[in-house]
Design a protein around this motif. Structure first.
Motif, PDB file in Angstrom:
ATOM      1  N   GLY A 101       0.986  -1.270  -0.049  1.00 48.86           N
ATOM      2  CA  GLY A 101      -0.054  -0.036  -0.017  1.00 48.86           C
ATOM      3  C   GLY A 101       0.802   1.321  -0.034  1.00 48.86           C
ATOM      4  N   GLU A 102       1.947   1.264  -0.229  1.00 50.44           N
ATOM      5  CA  GLU A 102       3.146   2.272  -0.281  1.00 50.44           C
ATOM      6  C   GLU A 102       3.387   2.874  -1.536  1.00 50.44           C
ATOM      7  N   ILE A 221     -12.768   8.361  -2.702  1.00 54.78           N
ATOM      8  CA  ILE A 221     -12.026   7.338  -2.370  1.00 54.78           C
ATOM      9  C   ILE A 221     -10.662   7.631  -1.431  1.00 54.78           C
ATOM     10  N   ARG A 222     -10.370   9.168  -1.971  1.00 56.24           N
ATOM     11  CA  ARG A 222      -9.249   9.663  -0.977  1.00 56.24           C
ATOM     12  C   ARG A 222      -9.760   9.821   0.506  1.00 56.24           C
ATOM     13  N   GLU A 223     -10.891  10.309   0.587  1.00 59.61           N
ATOM     14  CA  GLU A 223     -11.752  10.450   2.037  1.00 59.61           C
ATOM     15  C   GLU A 223     -11.712   9.225   2.596  1.00 59.61           C
ATOM     16  N   ASN A 224     -12.349   8.254   1.847  1.00 61.44           N
ATOM     17  CA  ASN A 224     -12.593   6.789   2.559  1.00 61.44           C
ATOM     18  C   ASN A 224     -11.233   6.063   2.965  1.00 61.44           C
ATOM     19  N   PRO A 246      -5.362   3.774  -1.252  1.00 64.23           N
ATOM     20  CA  PRO A 246      -6.508   2.805  -1.153  1.00 64.23           C
ATOM     21  C   PRO A 246      -6.235   1.489  -0.834  1.00 64.23           C
ATOM     22  N   VAL A 247      -4.793   1.067  -0.865  1.00 60.83           N
ATOM     23  CA  VAL A 247      -4.604  -0.264  -0.433  1.00 60.83           C
ATOM     24  C   VAL A 247      -4.084  -0.420   0.981  1.00 60.83           C
ATOM     25  N   ALA A 287      -3.594  -9.272   6.133  1.00 56.60           N
ATOM     26  CA  ALA A 287      -4.964  -9.025   5.557  1.00 56.60           C
ATOM     27  C   ALA A 287      -4.889  -7.830   4.674  1.00 56.60           C
ATOM     28  N   ARG A 288      -5.431  -7.789   3.634  1.00 55.35           N
ATOM     29  CA  ARG A 288      -5.175  -6.570   2.712  1.00 55.35           C
ATOM     30  C   ARG A 288      -6.706  -6.070   2.268  1.00 55.35           C
ATOM     31  N   ILE A 289      -6.803  -4.859   2.717  1.00 55.68           N
ATOM     32  CA  ILE A 289      -7.974  -4.171   2.750  1.00 55.68           C
ATOM     33  C   ILE A 289      -7.931  -3.276   1.482  1.00 55.68           C
ATOM     34  N   CYS A 290      -8.782  -3.300   0.407  1.00 55.34           N
ATOM     35  CA  CYS A 290      -8.645  -2.091  -0.614  1.00 55.34           C
ATOM     36  C   CYS A 290     -10.128  -1.444  -0.541  1.00 55.34           C
ATOM     37  N   ILE A 291      -9.956  -0.089  -0.450  1.00 55.02           N
ATOM     38  CA  ILE A 291     -10.981   0.530  -0.331  1.00 55.02           C
ATOM     39  C   ILE A 291     -11.535   1.160  -1.642  1.00 55.02           C
ATOM     40  N   SER A 292     -13.016   1.472  -1.902  1.00 49.26           N
ATOM     41  CA  SER A 292     -13.207   1.964  -3.042  1.00 49.26           C
ATOM     42  C   SER A 292     -14.186   3.009  -2.957  1.00 49.26           C
ATOM     43  N   ALA A 293     -14.526   4.008  -3.981  1.00 51.92           N
ATOM     44  CA  ALA A 293     -15.301   5.285  -3.787  1.00 51.92           C
ATOM     45  C   ALA A 293     -16.934   4.523  -3.592  1.00 51.92           C
ATOM     46  N   SER A 294     -17.064   3.641  -3.625  1.00 51.21           N
ATOM     47  CA  SER A 294     -18.522   3.057  -3.779  1.00 51.21           C
ATOM     48  C   SER A 294     -18.635   2.706  -2.075  1.00 51.21           C
TER      49      SER A 294
END
Length: 323
Positions: A101-102, A221-224, A246-247, A287-294
């Motif tokens: 996530g870097e 997505i940036r805010e989330n 987001p990763v 554990a890999r969390i991937c955040i989305s705009a949704s």
């Protein structure tokens, strides 16, 4: 459209993201050439480099100083046994590292590559369409001119909700790939619906659909991402990566905690992706969390509640949190 979006003169599409790296690299460099690859580069890059027949050197992850040391040493020594100058040298990095996530230290790496007159190849699978003011990836986010990157690679499987990948570069390089790359000559092309999905997504991101949905999604997505990352850190989880990415990997470390964390989260109706050996070193599972705009704020809060409870249960809150 892809070339215009990323800011390069030309582009070529492929039907699979993984094959974009693994088939392209052997078409760009071969015996007598040198690939200098970041230690944490994706397996598709590793396989592409091995299949090229070029010599391979690895530099410490995201370390421009070590990259320069490797370059100086290799340029001075030349090819093994014959000591002639290298025919070509390519430095390969990623925009956002998929398991860390870097963000890549791209400006510093570009400066080193310019100093030693070597080629640069940037894999933007996780950053294109997700970071930067208008979603154009790490070059836009970090203020790097796309003209300073020789090969820009990305995939359509993340931000664009489709499949396949692209290479954007000079017209001469793209023409060369069209005539020599087996993934273009022999493989199937992207299907029309998948292509239309990418076109529609790029139009939304650029605002060419007549709305401001793209700008809203990029802000969201940036805010989330920043909200979720900061809340995880406040709870005491060890979270890798940079702000705006987001990763976000949550470190588990103990292999026995992989199924414990995953199954307990699922039991509480939150599905998580866990990553273990061989994708990561044996004792660096995560554990890999991937955040989305949704993701709505409600989704994120619910996820945080469950992950927080399970984190306590399986004992993965490794950081001491100030009261």
């Amino acid at each position: 459209m892809v070339a215009r979006f990323v800011g390069k003169p030309a582009a070529i599409l492929f039907g699979m993201g993984y094959a974009t790296n693994s088939a392209i690299i052997p078409a760009l460099i071969g015996k007598g050439g040198l690939i200098i690859s970041d230690a944490f580069n994706h397996n598709s890059i590793v396989n592409g480099a091995r299949g090229s027949g070029a010599s391979i050197q690895v530099f410490q992850h995201n370390n421009p100083k070590h990259l320069e040391d490797v370059l100086r040493e290799q340029i001075a020594a030349g090819q093994p046994r014959i000591n002639r100058p290298w025919k070509k040298i390519i430095v390969i990095v990623e925009g956002i590292y998929s398991m860390e996530g870097e963000l890549c230290k791209l400006p510093e790496i570009i400066a080193v590559c310019k100093k030693y007159k070597v080629y640069t190849y940037v894999d933007e699978a996780h950053s294109i369409g997700a970071v930067g003011k208008t979603g154009r990836g790490v070059c836009e986010l970090l203020g790097v001119d796309p003209a300073d990157v020789d090969i820009m690679m990305g995939t359509f499987t993340k931000s664009f909700g489709s499949y396949g990948g692209y290479i954007a570069a000079s017209k001469e390089i793209i023409c060369h790939l069209k005539h020599t790359c087996p993934a273009h000559i022999y493989a199937t092309s992207m299907s029309p619906p998948a292509v239309q999905q990418v076109i529609s997504a790029i139009k939304v991101i650029l605002g060419e659909d007549g709305s401001n949905r793209g700008a809203k999604k990029l802000a969201q997505i940036r805010e989330n991402s920043n909200f979720f990352r900061s809340e995880l850190q406040k709870m005491g989880f060890e979270v890798l990566g940079d702000n705006d990415s987001p990763v976000m990997p949550i470190m588990l470390y103990n292999p026995a905690k992989i199924p414990a964390f995953s199954r307990e989260c699922l039991r509480q109706h939150v599905a998580v992706v866990v990553v273990a050996f061989p994708a990561t070193p044996l004792l660096l599972c995560r554990a890999r969390i991937c955040i989305s705009a949704s993701h709505s704020r409600e989704d994120l809060v619910k996820g945080l509640e469950v992950i927080g409870k399970v984190g306590d249960l399986v004992g993965i809150k490794y950081l001491q949190v100030e009261a």
